[in-house]
Scaffold this motif. Structure first.
Motif, PDB file in Angstrom:
ATOM      1  N   GLN A   1      77.809   0.876  27.699  1.00 23.82           N
ATOM      2  CA  GLN A   1      78.600   1.002  28.927  1.00 23.82           C
ATOM      3  C   GLN A   1      78.549   2.440  29.477  1.00 23.82           C
ATOM      4  OE1 GLN A   1      82.622  -0.371  28.224  1.00 23.82           O
ATOM      5  NE2 GLN A   1      83.214   0.087  30.333  1.00 23.82           N
ATOM      6  N   ILE A   2      78.681   3.418  28.583  1.00 28.88           N
ATOM      7  CA  ILE A   2      78.686   4.824  29.020  1.00 28.88           C
ATOM      8  C   ILE A   2      77.297   5.218  29.545  1.00 28.88           C
ATOM      9  CG2 ILE A   2      78.914   7.217  28.181  1.00 28.88           C
ATOM     10  CD1 ILE A   2      81.163   6.041  26.271  1.00 28.88           C
ATOM     11  N   ALA A   3      76.238   4.758  28.864  1.00 27.61           N
ATOM     12  CA  ALA A   3      74.872   5.079  29.309  1.00 27.61           C
ATOM     13  C   ALA A   3      74.635   4.521  30.714  1.00 27.61           C
ATOM     14  CB  ALA A   3      73.849   4.530  28.324  1.00 27.61           C
TER      15      ALA A   3
ATOM     16  N   VAL B   1      70.564   9.762  30.283  1.00 26.45           N
ATOM     17  CA  VAL B   1      71.801  10.542  30.378  1.00 26.45           C
ATOM     18  C   VAL B   1      71.549  11.796  29.556  1.00 26.45           C
ATOM     19  CG1 VAL B   1      74.304  10.534  30.103  1.00 26.45           C
ATOM     20  CG2 VAL B   1      73.084   8.356  30.241  1.00 26.45           C
ATOM     21  N   GLN B   2      71.701  12.938  30.201  1.00 23.75           N
ATOM     22  CA  GLN B   2      71.550  14.192  29.447  1.00 23.75           C
ATOM     23  C   GLN B   2      72.902  14.539  28.848  1.00 23.75           C
ATOM     24  OE1 GLN B   2      69.884  17.143  32.118  1.00 23.75           O
ATOM     25  NE2 GLN B   2      68.548  15.536  32.946  1.00 23.75           N
ATOM     26  N   ILE B   3      72.922  14.542  27.518  1.00 17.09           N
ATOM     27  CA  ILE B   3      74.194  14.737  26.807  1.00 17.09           C
ATOM     28  C   ILE B   3      74.298  16.167  26.281  1.00 17.09           C
ATOM     29  CG2 ILE B   3      75.470  14.067  24.715  1.00 17.09           C
ATOM     30  CD1 ILE B   3      75.619  11.871  26.765  1.00 17.09           C
ATOM     31  N   ARG B   4      75.457  16.793  26.498  1.00 17.15           N
ATOM     32  CA  ARG B   4      75.780  18.083  25.877  1.00 17.15           C
ATOM     33  C   ARG B   4      76.993  17.888  24.976  1.00 17.15           C
ATOM     34  NH1 ARG B   4      73.268  23.093  28.163  1.00 17.15           N
ATOM     35  NH2 ARG B   4      74.923  24.024  26.938  1.00 17.15           N
TER      36      ARG B   4
ATOM     37  N   GLN C   1      72.573  11.240  34.981  1.00 14.66           N
ATOM     38  CA  GLN C   1      73.475  12.374  35.181  1.00 14.66           C
ATOM     39  C   GLN C   1      73.545  13.185  33.889  1.00 14.66           C
ATOM     40  OE1 GLN C   1      76.820  11.871  37.718  1.00 14.66           O
ATOM     41  NE2 GLN C   1      76.691   9.662  37.489  1.00 14.66           N
ATOM     42  N   GLU C   2      74.112  14.380  34.024  1.00 13.43           N
ATOM     43  CA  GLU C   2      74.380  15.171  32.833  1.00 13.43           C
ATOM     44  C   GLU C   2      75.847  14.961  32.457  1.00 13.43           C
ATOM     45  OE1 GLU C   2      73.614  19.739  31.762  1.00 13.43           O
ATOM     46  OE2 GLU C   2      75.558  19.234  32.606  1.00 13.43           O
ATOM     47  N   LEU C   3      76.082  14.715  31.184  1.00 12.61           N
ATOM     48  CA  LEU C   3      77.439  14.399  30.724  1.00 12.61           C
ATOM     49  C   LEU C   3      77.787  15.286  29.528  1.00 12.61           C
ATOM     50  CD1 LEU C   3      79.983  12.593  30.700  1.00 12.61           C
ATOM     51  CD2 LEU C   3      78.741  11.035  29.188  1.00 12.61           C
ATOM     52  N   VAL C   4      78.940  15.936  29.617  1.00 12.72           N
ATOM     53  CA  VAL C   4      79.427  16.722  28.482  1.00 12.72           C
ATOM     54  C   VAL C   4      80.385  15.855  27.672  1.00 12.72           C
ATOM     55  CG1 VAL C   4      80.665  18.789  27.740  1.00 12.72           C
ATOM     56  CG2 VAL C   4      79.271  18.861  29.819  1.00 12.72           C
TER      57      VAL C   4
ATOM     58  N   LYS D   1      83.692  18.173  37.551  1.00 13.44           N
ATOM     59  CA  LYS D   1      83.319  17.184  38.585  1.00 13.44           C
ATOM     60  C   LYS D   1      84.121  15.913  38.362  1.00 13.44           C
ATOM     61  CE  LYS D   1      78.524  18.488  39.485  1.00 13.44           C
ATOM     62  NZ  LYS D   1      77.214  18.304  38.854  1.00 13.44           N
ATOM     63  N   THR D   2      84.162  15.484  37.098  1.00 15.56           N
ATOM     64  CA  THR D   2      84.982  14.323  36.728  1.00 15.56           C
ATOM     65  C   THR D   2      85.474  14.538  35.298  1.00 15.56           C
ATOM     66  OG1 THR D   2      83.074  13.101  35.847  1.00 15.56           O
ATOM     67  CG2 THR D   2      83.688  12.637  38.128  1.00 15.56           C
ATOM     68  N   VAL D   3      86.642  13.980  34.988  1.00 16.06           N
ATOM     69  CA  VAL D   3      87.118  13.959  33.602  1.00 16.06           C
ATOM     70  C   VAL D   3      87.509  12.530  33.277  1.00 16.06           C
ATOM     71  CG1 VAL D   3      88.789  14.798  31.905  1.00 16.06           C
ATOM     72  CG2 VAL D   3      88.097  16.287  33.778  1.00 16.06           C
ATOM     73  N   LYS D   4      86.858  11.951  32.283  1.00 17.97           N
ATOM     74  CA  LYS D   4      87.227  10.621  31.817  1.00 17.97           C
ATOM     75  C   LYS D   4      87.527  10.694  30.326  1.00 17.97           C
ATOM     76  CE  LYS D   4      85.059   7.794  35.328  1.00 17.97           C
ATOM     77  NZ  LYS D   4      84.213   6.621  35.580  1.00 17.97           N
ATOM     78  N   VAL D   5      88.096   9.624  29.815  1.00 15.09           N
ATOM     79  CA  VAL D   5      88.532   9.611  28.416  1.00 15.09           C
ATOM     80  C   VAL D   5      87.970   8.393  27.701  1.00 15.09           C
ATOM     81  CG1 VAL D   5      90.538   9.468  26.892  1.00 15.09           C
ATOM     82  CG2 VAL D   5      90.696  10.768  29.020  1.00 15.09           C
ATOM     83  N   CYS D   6      87.436   8.636  26.512  1.00 17.48           N
ATOM     84  CA  CYS D   6      86.990   7.546  25.642  1.00 17.48           C
ATOM     85  C   CYS D   6      87.710   7.717  24.313  1.00 17.48           C
ATOM     86  CB  CYS D   6      85.473   7.623  25.449  1.00 17.48           C
ATOM     87  SG  CYS D   6      84.850   6.377  24.308  1.00 17.48           S
TER      88      CYS D   6
END
Ligand code: XMP
Ligand code: MG
Length: 188
Positions: free
Chosen positions: A29-31, A71-74, A37-40, A133-138
């Motif tokens: 789902q996250i991918a 997805v580029q993950i940091r 996009q780049e995702l931290v 840019k955005t903050v989400k929670v998992c």
């Protein structure tokens, strides 16, 4: 502590296979949601470490299943601590902040469990000056019965009952973090 009252994790609440299956679903789902996009991934130490490690690999695996999706993950981490008292809201303190890299990025906070919501509320306040840019929670686990502060959670692994749970990163007095499953803590 006398052996007779020592709490031990006895009953498995969420098995290792259930955890891993759900984490693969979350990774897929996250991918998809952060495609190209780049995702931290911002791990909240220490409880989220096992979930963080497995989820980040699940995101990678999901990309392999859908060629062209990237997805580029940091990786970034914060460490928080909270002092509890039965009548007052908890005092949450930052022990270790994330790096400057968090500025103006897409951030996905990775939590072990959302209980009262106070830790997450504190973290939102901490991140807002960084203009993400955005903050989400998992979160792997959600314990909605204990909520004191309303918080939005975007990805939830499992909802858990109003009981103290350990394992898979979660501890009781720093013990049991390395259980590969989630267990209920029981007094014996
Ligand atoms: P809240 O949402 O209340 O959560 O700010 C704060 C932190 O408390 C920990 N926590 C638990 N740890 N079993 C644990 O091992 C639990 O049942 C539990 N409930 C809360 C957790 O670190 C969370 O981030
Ligand atoms: Mg935590």
């Amino acid at each position: 502590m006398p052996a007779a009252t020592k709490p031990t994790p006895k009953s498995v609440l969420i098995s290792e296979s259930c955890l891993q299956k759900r984490i693969r679903e979350l990774g897929t789902q996250i991918a998809a949601d952060y495609e190209n996009q780049e995702l931290v991934l911002l791990g909240v130490l220490r409880g989220s470490v096992l979930f963080f490690a497995d989820l980040s690999r699940a995101i990678f695996d999901a990309q392999l299943e859908t060629p062209g999706r990237e997805v580029q993950i940091r990786f970034e981490f914060v460490q928080l601590t909270s002092y509890h008292n039965s009548t007052q809201p908890a005092t949450v303190e930052l022990i270790r902040g994330g790096s400057n890299y968090l500025k103006q990025r897409h951030i996905l906070i990775i939590e072990d469990i959302v209980d009262t919501g106070q830790t997450l509320d504190f973290l939102y306040e901490h991140l807002s000056p960084l203009n993400p840019k955005t903050v989400k929670v998992c979160t792997l686990l959600d314990k909605p019965s204990q909520r004191r502060v309303p918080v939005t959670i975007d990805y939830i692994g499992f909802e858990v009952p109003d009981a103290f749970v350990v394992g898979y990163g979660l501890d009781y007095a720093q013990q049991y973090r390395n259980l590969p499953y989630i267990a209920l803590l029981e007094s014996v």
